[in-house]
Design an enzyme around this catalytic site. Structure first.
Site, PDB file in Angstrom:
ATOM      1  N   MET B   1       0.763  -1.168  -0.065  1.00 40.42           N
ATOM      2  CA  MET B   1      -0.040  -0.070  -0.129  1.00 40.42           C
ATOM      3  C   MET B   1       0.906   1.157  -0.005  1.00 40.42           C
ATOM      4  O   MET B   1       1.964   1.197   0.499  1.00 40.42           O
ATOM      5  CB  MET B   1      -0.957   0.049   1.153  1.00 40.42           C
ATOM      6  CG  MET B   1      -2.120   1.001   1.050  1.00 40.42           C
ATOM      7  SD  MET B   1      -3.184   0.977   2.788  1.00 40.42           S
ATOM      8  CE  MET B   1      -4.297  -0.176   2.249  1.00 40.42           C
ATOM      9  N   CYS B   2       0.377   2.344  -0.745  1.00 41.93           N
ATOM     10  CA  CYS B   2       0.945   3.403  -0.627  1.00 41.93           C
ATOM     11  C   CYS B   2       0.131   4.547  -1.003  1.00 41.93           C
ATOM     12  O   CYS B   2      -1.039   4.103  -1.132  1.00 41.93           O
ATOM     13  CB  CYS B   2       2.104   3.842  -1.754  1.00 41.93           C
ATOM     14  SG  CYS B   2       3.624   2.699  -1.582  1.00 41.93           S
TER      15      CYS B   2
END
Lengths: 229, 302
Positions: B1-2
């Site tokens: 995730m980012c």
């Protein structure tokens, strides 16, 4: 009618959901208004009583997820997984919905006035979904039961590996998924579409829709298929 | 995730407030990317003969106490030209009228642990480990001015948590890219690019995408053609946001595995992984909010 207002700019989301899970069950409050949702995740998840929740703005992920007998209306867009695993009741998105809308819903009605993203109604298990706009690719993938009414277009691989859910599409279908076919609309189909459109408050002629259902050729292992499907 | 964020302001007065408007966007993506953050800001371009180079000293022994003025003196005495050094802690922007490749080669030879962040006439780049709030405060992001910017909050999955593996990545001049997702063929892309003389600084998958697209642009493709070739060459999950001196560009993989939402008004275009990061923007209630479609190109002009 008793009404409660939760302004999420001032009140933590957890207070809202705790109210909905506990106090709302006493029945003293019929309607809860949520202000400044600002894309927060998990708004009004896990409703378990016939309360009405009105969200004034954009909701984040999983809004109205796992809903049972509640009614959620979102005056804005909804993020990933709106009404995911809904059991009953209604969730209405006035704007667009992101990916995975109504995923694995067992019951209830999800209405999306705008477009829905990819994988809408994936693994649907008995719920009904009405989309006023178009749906993205891989919608109704492995949908087992329930109905989807799509007033706009559908993306790639619609209804791939469909079980017994039935899809009705008014617009263009970019491509059908494996083991899925277009079938003639029966009187029962026309009545079903008319009923779902009426519940959704969307006006179209039912005879403009096509019926998509499973070919049922992938149901059973076919030893003679020689791995050619 | 980012988390990814982007902001392009359409009215010149808002350029003064670019950083201030962006900081809550970046901080809003903390849950998606708590380990590192960074951004590239595009300012009014320098004259054609000048270049600026963003440099990071956090990997040197001196760290934030790096002797930047000493570096300026050394560059002048060795290369015979004045290099303006605008330093703050572990970050400096060098401005020069010399060929920037000469400066960069000299720095690599004499200060191998200085990390060269970006080069161009318009781009300034900052990235570091820490929460988005910490990184934003460290470099005073709120004071940044410019026409558009590209920002990122990182939750590392494909390579280690280090400042040089934070985003944005750059290649060539005035080009940067941030990525939410993970590529499945970065090694293949690298093997294809290396014979063209393209070198890599990290083992990060995003760097492969960044260098691929910059290579296409340098080979003469316009941004749209380069992005089309990106769709064909890059495999995996991605939402990419890219910046050039006059454009912001966004693409998502065909499965739309990673999110993105856009809000547009007469004054700005704002992009974020989630609406949470857009909710504070001025007049957001009247913005046109939409979700970019997979495998489509979205290009906005500054």
């Amino acid at each position: 009618m008793e009404r409660m207002i939760f302004d999420l700019a001032k009140t933590p989301l957890r207070a809202l959901n705790q109210f909905l899970h506990h106090d709302a069950k006493t029945g003293s409050i019929e309607k809860v208004v949520v202000l400044n949702p600002d894309g927060a995740h998990n708004i009004a998840v896990g409703l378990d009583c016939p309360v009405e929740v009105e969200v004034r703005g954009h909701a984040g992920y999983y809004a109205g997820g796992m809903n049972k007998t509640g009614s959620v209306i979102i005056h804005g867009s909804a993020g990933t997984g709106v009404a995911e695993n809904m059991m009953s009741g209604k969730v209405h998105v006035k704007g667009f919905a992101s990916n995975g809308a109504g995923a694995s819903a067992h019951g209830g009605l999800l209405v999306i006035d705008g477009d829905a993203g990819l994988r809408c109604g994936i693994s649907l298990k008995g719920g009904d979904i009405v989309v006023g706009g178009s749906v993205g690719s891989f919608s109704a993938f492995m949908a087992q039961a329930g109905r989807m009414v799509i007033c706009g277009d559908a993306g790639d691989a619609l209804g791939d590996s469909l079980y017994e859910a039935v899809l009705y599409v008014r617009g263009k279908i970019k491509s059908l998924g494996a083991d899925t076919r277009i079938e003639p609309m029966s009187e029962a189909d026309l009545a079903a579409v008319a009923d779902l459109l009426a519940q959704a408050g969307i006006e179209h002629a039912p005879n403009e829709f096509k019926r998509i259902a499973s070919r049922r050729e992938l149901y059973h292992w076919n030893a003679d298929a020689n791995q050619e499907y | 995730m980012c988390g990814i964020v982007g902001l392009l302001v359409k009215s010149p007065p808002l350029r003064e407030r670019l950083g201030e408007l962006m900081v809550p966007m970046l901080i809003g993506m903390t849950e998606r990317g708590p380990d590192s953050a960074g951004l590239a800001v595009f300012t009014s371009p320098l004259p054609v003969s000048e270049r600026k180079i963003s440099v990071y000293s956090g990997l040197t022994e001196a760290g934030a106490d790096f002797n930047w003025q000493g570096l300026g003196h050394d560059l002048k005495s060795h290369l015979g030209t004045t290099v303006t050094v605008n330093a703050r802690g572990n970050h400096a922007i060098l401005t020069t009228s010399l060929d920037p490749e000469v400066i960069k080669r000299w720095i690599k030879e004499h200060h191998s642990k200085l990390h060269l962040l970006s080069t161009g006439r318009s781009i300034d780049l900052y990235k570091d480990i820490g929460t988005p709030a910490e990184v934003a405060a460290r470099y005073d992001f709120a004071s940044l001015k410019g026409s558009h910017l590209v920002g990122h909050t990182r939750m590392a999955t494909e390579s280690a948590v280090t400042p040089d593996r934070a985003h944005p990545f750059t290649a060539g001049e005035d080009f940067c890219l941030v990525h939410n997702g993970s590529l499945s063929n970065p090694h293949g892309i690298r093997r294809m690019l290396e014979p063209h003389g393209i070198t890599f600084e990290t083992d990060n998958d995003t760097e492969a995408a960044c260098r691929f697209l910059e290579w296409r642009l340098r080979e003469g493709d316009d941004l749209e053609v380069a992005l089309q070739k990106g769709f064909e060459a890059l495999d995996g999950f991605y939402t990419f946001l890219m910046g050039t001196p006059d454009k912001l560009a966004l693409i998502r993989d065909p499965f739309a595995c990673k999110p993105a939402v856009v809000a547009e008004t007469d004054d700005y275009v704002a992009i974020a992984s989630e609406f949470r990061s857009l909710a504070h923007l001025p007049d957001i209630k009247n913005a046109r909010v939409f979700e970019p479609a997979p495998e489509e190109m979205y290009v906005w002009n500054a």
